[in-house]
Scaffold this motif. Structure first.
Motif, PDB file in Angstrom:
ATOM      1  N   ALA A 186       1.719   9.915  -4.941  1.00  0.00           N
ATOM      2  CA  ALA A 186       2.065  11.253  -4.449  1.00  0.00           C
ATOM      3  C   ALA A 186       3.172  11.887  -5.301  1.00  0.00           C
ATOM      4  O   ALA A 186       3.219  13.109  -5.472  1.00  0.00           O
TER       5      ALA A 186
ATOM      6  N   GLU B  21       0.848  -1.211   0.000  1.00  0.00           N
ATOM      7  CA  GLU B  21       0.000   0.000   0.000  1.00  0.00           C
ATOM      8  C   GLU B  21       0.877   1.253   0.000  1.00  0.00           C
ATOM      9  O   GLU B  21       0.548   2.247  -0.631  1.00  0.00           O
ATOM     10  N   ALA B  22       1.986   1.188   0.711  1.00  0.00           N
ATOM     11  CA  ALA B  22       2.875   2.354   0.781  1.00  0.00           C
ATOM     12  C   ALA B  22       3.517   2.618  -0.582  1.00  0.00           C
ATOM     13  O   ALA B  22       3.656   3.776  -0.995  1.00  0.00           O
TER      14      ALA B  22
ATOM     15  N   GLU C 159       0.904   4.343  -2.607  1.00  0.00           N
ATOM     16  CA  GLU C 159       0.655   5.713  -2.134  1.00  0.00           C
ATOM     17  C   GLU C 159       1.796   6.658  -2.477  1.00  0.00           C
ATOM     18  O   GLU C 159       1.588   7.784  -2.929  1.00  0.00           O
TER      19      GLU C 159
END
Ligand SMILES: O=C(O)CCC(=O)C(=O)O
Ligand SMILES: [Fe+2]
Length: 261
Positions: free
Chosen positions: A54, A46-47, A50
């Motif tokens: 970004a 998930e990181a 993300e």
């Protein structure tokens, strides 16, 4: 850190515990055997998603388009080497690069997490590692779109630490030749052989998102082959040195990042 790093699998938050030491030992063994080590799934899936999301608008609007011809040394001339020596043959690179002063969030948090530097230092058998004092070079993120790559080069720092954030559909392989040179042996003949495409010890790996990769970048010749398909290859690069306060020269900053800071 638990929100972004898989600390159950990789207990960097528990220095000197038996599990931490076992991880360091395994990394050292892999480094000795292959010239690099990999920690798959280091950054949580998930990181990775993300952080990639970004960074995407920054890559689109404010990244430096690092496009240039260069030799394997990223230096114009090398003392003692004639300009027409094959070891100085020029190759072409292109990607989009973001610098430390443009990257916040999880990557910046990880770069300045003392336990990260402590773990890396242990794997490299060093008393300590320090973040750079360079506002540009300390932490980079690169995006390779279709046709982009990073051609043959040696790095400035002894070790290089990367974290793949997004894998391309195809291409974008990491090719490397360990120990092509040493501190006291530039091995220009070996460099020329590699650049002629005749080195039998060339190796290639395909990284998966979230994998932490550490290799001996100063003595390992390496390149990223051209990316194919529509998904950019996105990767973060962390630079640490044994001494605090290391900076690039203004000329190096302009060469890699298009500006000085
Ligand atoms: O993109 C990669 O996998 C390698 C990056 C690299 O070699 C560098 O930044 O010096
Ligand atoms: Fe490199």
């Amino acid at each position: 850190m638990r929100d972004i790093i898989d600390l159950d699998r990789y207990p960097l938050d528990r220095p000197d515990s038996p599990e931490w030491q076992a991880l360091v030992d395994a990394a050292q063994a892999e480094l000795a055997a292959t010239g690099m080590f990999n920690l798959p799934g280091f950054l949580r899936a998930e990181a990775s998603v993300e952080v990639t999301a970004a960074l995407a608008p920054k890559f689109a609007t404010e990244a430096h388009v690092h496009a240039r011809r260069h030799n394997i040394y990223f230096r114009k001339d090398i003392q003692g080497l004639p300009a027409d020596h094959t070891a100085l043959a020029e190759v072409e690179s292109r990607n989009r690069t973001l610098c430390a002063d443009q990257i916040g969030g999880a990557l910046n948090r990880l770069y300045h997490w003392p336990e990260f530097a402590r773990f890396l230092a242990a794997t490299m058998d060093k008393p300590a590692l320090h973040p750079m004092a360079d506002p540009l070079a300390a932490l980079n993120a690169m995006s390779y779109a279709t046709g982009d790559g990073l051609n043959w080069h040696f790095d400035r720092s002894e070790f290089t630490t990367t974290l793949l954030l997004q894998a391309p559909d195809a291409g974008g392989l990491f090719e490397y030749r360990r120990d092509l040179r040493g501190d006291s042996d530039p091995n220009y003949a070996g460099v020329a052989r590699l650049l002629r495409g005749e080195d039998p010890d060339l190796r290639a790996i395909t990284l998966s998102p979230g994998t932490l990769n550490v290799f001996r970048g100063k003595h390992t010749a390496h390149r990223v082959t051209p990316v194919e398909g529509t998904t950019p290859r996105v990767i973060a690069v962390f630079s640490y040195f044994e001494t605090p306060g290391v900076r690039f020269t203004a000329e190096e900053q302009r060469g890699f990042y298009g500006r000085a800071a």
